[in-house]
Write a protein that holds these residues in place. Structure first.
Motif, mmCIF file in Angstrom:
data_model
loop_
_atom_site.group_PDB
_atom_site.id
_atom_site.type_symbol
_atom_site.label_atom_id
_atom_site.label_comp_id
_atom_site.label_asym_id
_atom_site.label_seq_id
_atom_site.Cartn_x
_atom_site.Cartn_y
_atom_site.Cartn_z
ATOM 1 N N GLU A 202 0.805 -1.223 0.000
ATOM 2 C CA GLU A 202 0.000 0.000 0.000
ATOM 3 C C GLU A 202 0.839 1.275 0.000
ATOM 4 O O GLU A 202 0.456 2.277 -0.595
ATOM 5 N N PHE A 203 1.992 1.224 0.697
ATOM 6 C CA PHE A 203 2.784 2.430 0.912
ATOM 7 C C PHE A 203 4.241 2.183 0.533
ATOM 8 O O PHE A 203 4.799 1.128 0.828
ATOM 9 N N THR A 204 4.852 3.162 -0.099
ATOM 10 C CA THR A 204 6.233 3.051 -0.557
ATOM 11 C C THR A 204 7.183 3.666 0.462
ATOM 12 O O THR A 204 7.054 4.844 0.789
ATOM 13 N N PRO A 205 8.139 2.894 0.973
ATOM 14 C CA PRO A 205 9.090 3.449 1.937
ATOM 15 C C PRO A 205 9.905 4.595 1.338
ATOM 16 O O PRO A 205 10.301 4.548 0.164
ATOM 17 N N ALA A 206 10.156 5.600 2.169
ATOM 18 C CA ALA A 206 10.949 6.758 1.748
ATOM 19 C C ALA A 206 11.342 7.529 2.996
ATOM 20 O O ALA A 206 10.676 7.422 4.034
ATOM 21 N N PRO A 207 12.425 8.305 2.956
ATOM 22 C CA PRO A 207 12.796 9.122 4.121
ATOM 23 C C PRO A 207 11.643 10.030 4.535
ATOM 24 O O PRO A 207 10.988 10.646 3.688
ATOM 25 N N LEU A 208 11.384 10.092 5.850
ATOM 26 C CA LEU A 208 10.236 10.859 6.331
ATOM 27 C C LEU A 208 10.354 12.339 6.011
ATOM 28 O O LEU A 208 9.334 13.008 5.785
ATOM 29 N N GLU B 163 11.224 13.558 3.409
ATOM 30 C CA GLU B 163 10.821 13.757 2.017
ATOM 31 C C GLU B 163 9.321 13.591 1.819
ATOM 32 O O GLU B 163 8.758 14.132 0.860
ATOM 33 N N THR B 164 8.685 12.831 2.696
ATOM 34 C CA THR B 164 7.264 12.520 2.486
ATOM 35 C C THR B 164 6.318 13.237 3.436
ATOM 36 O O THR B 164 5.173 13.523 3.074
ATOM 37 N N LEU B 165 6.767 13.513 4.666
ATOM 38 C CA LEU B 165 5.902 14.205 5.616
ATOM 39 C C LEU B 165 5.939 15.708 5.357
ATOM 40 O O LEU B 165 7.014 16.306 5.266
ATOM 41 N N THR B 166 4.755 16.293 5.258
ATOM 42 C CA THR B 166 4.665 17.730 5.030
ATOM 43 C C THR B 166 3.767 18.363 6.090
ATOM 44 O O THR B 166 3.147 17.670 6.896
ATOM 45 N N ALA B 167 3.682 19.679 6.072
ATOM 46 C CA ALA B 167 2.858 20.401 7.039
ATOM 47 C C ALA B 167 1.390 20.026 6.920
ATOM 48 O O ALA B 167 0.609 20.235 7.860
ATOM 49 N N ASP B 168 1.003 19.470 5.787
ATOM 50 C CA ASP B 168 -0.396 19.071 5.587
ATOM 51 C C ASP B 168 -0.720 17.717 6.215
ATOM 52 O O ASP B 168 -1.886 17.334 6.290
ATOM 53 N N ASP B 169 0.311 16.975 6.636
ATOM 54 C CA ASP B 169 0.099 15.649 7.217
ATOM 55 C C ASP B 169 -0.164 15.757 8.717
ATOM 56 O O ASP B 169 0.649 16.304 9.455
#
Length: 272
Positions: A129-135, A137-143
């Motif tokens: 379901e979800f692709t691993p990646a450095p946080l 790079e993926t976590l934003t202020a909208d999360d």
């Protein structure tokens, strides 16, 4: 007994993903007797299908260790307590300094973010379901982060908790619930299952004295202490057992069902 509050995993749901027939029958009898049911879990809303499919539960579920209240029937969010993104990354920095091998993931209201290596099992449903990646790079202020996870491959969850909790105490509530994995679950300071359950009960005019609660792991401790009748599973974590003061029989012996049958009998309800 006006309200039954139950954890899910290890309390009513086994490793096989099943809730026993006896337990289902006991919960149905509670509902028919006018006793309110609420499930209080570390699970996110997307993992509540056993309650719907096996119990036919359509009420409120307190998820993510108290950070989320979810309306199962409407399939929508009721409320959420989210961590500030700056706090998430500061917690990550502190834990990484304490345990350099730690890997992290973040549960948000819209998905799941995980670092490469966080999950070792290549066939995990999460990896499909979800692709691993450095946080970063993926976590934003909208999360909106409702639960932050940290895992190590060495040592125990208890040891990990003892090292991390005092170091991040002003930034997050820390607990754990995985019986065989050294993984910590972090959320907004002051939030736990008991806090959210207490608010839920108060809104319905139900006192703690009229609540029967079941749990098995450290993330259940506050709830088991708060409830007028808190029962830790005999198969549960020693800290949960000490906190509750009362034990339900082992999970394999349908411990929750046994206690509910006794409580219902006190109300004059006898199951076949």
């Amino acid at each position: 007994m006006r309200l039954v509050a139950s954890d899910i995993d290890g309390t009513i749901l086994g490793h096989d993903g099943k809730i026993s027939v006896r337990t289902v029958r006991a919960f149905h009898a509670c509902r028919e007797a006018g006793v309110e049911l609420v499930f209080v879990t570390g699970r996110p809303p997307r993992w509540l299908h056993p309650l719907e499919k096996q119990l036919g539960h359509t009420g409120t579920v307190i998820c993510s260790n108290g950070a989320v209240v979810w309306d199962l029937e409407a399939d929508k969010l009721v409320s959420a307590q989210t961590m500030a993104l700056d706090d998430v990354f500061e917690v990550r920095r502190i834990i990484k300094k304490l345990r350099p091998t730690a890997l992290f993931a973040a549960e948000t209201l819209t998905g799941f973010h995980l670092e490469p290596g966080f999950i070792e099992n290549d066939t995990s449903e999460l990896l499909s379901e979800f692709t691993p990646a450095p946080l970063d790079e993926t976590l934003t202020a909208d999360d909106a982060v409702v639960k932050f996870l940290a895992i190590i491959r060495e040592g125990t969850a208890d040891e990990f908790l003892a090292a991390v909790s005092p170091a991040v105490g002003n930034l997050a509530t820390v607990t754990h619930s995985a019986p065989t994995v050294a993984m910590l679950e972090l959320s907004v300071p002051g939030i736990n299952k008991a806090v959210t359950l207490a608010g839920y009960a108060a809104a319905r005019g139900i006192d703690a004295a009229d609540v029967v609660a079941f749990g098995d792991m450290p993330n259940d401790i506050e709830m088991l202490r708060w409830a007028g009748h808190g029962y830790a599973m005999a198969s549960g974590h020693p800290e949960a057992i000490r906190a509750a003061g009362q034990q339900a029989p082992h999970f394999d012996d349908d411990g929750v069902a046994q206690i509910l049958e006794e409580k219902l009998a006190e109300l004059g309800v006898r199951l076949p």
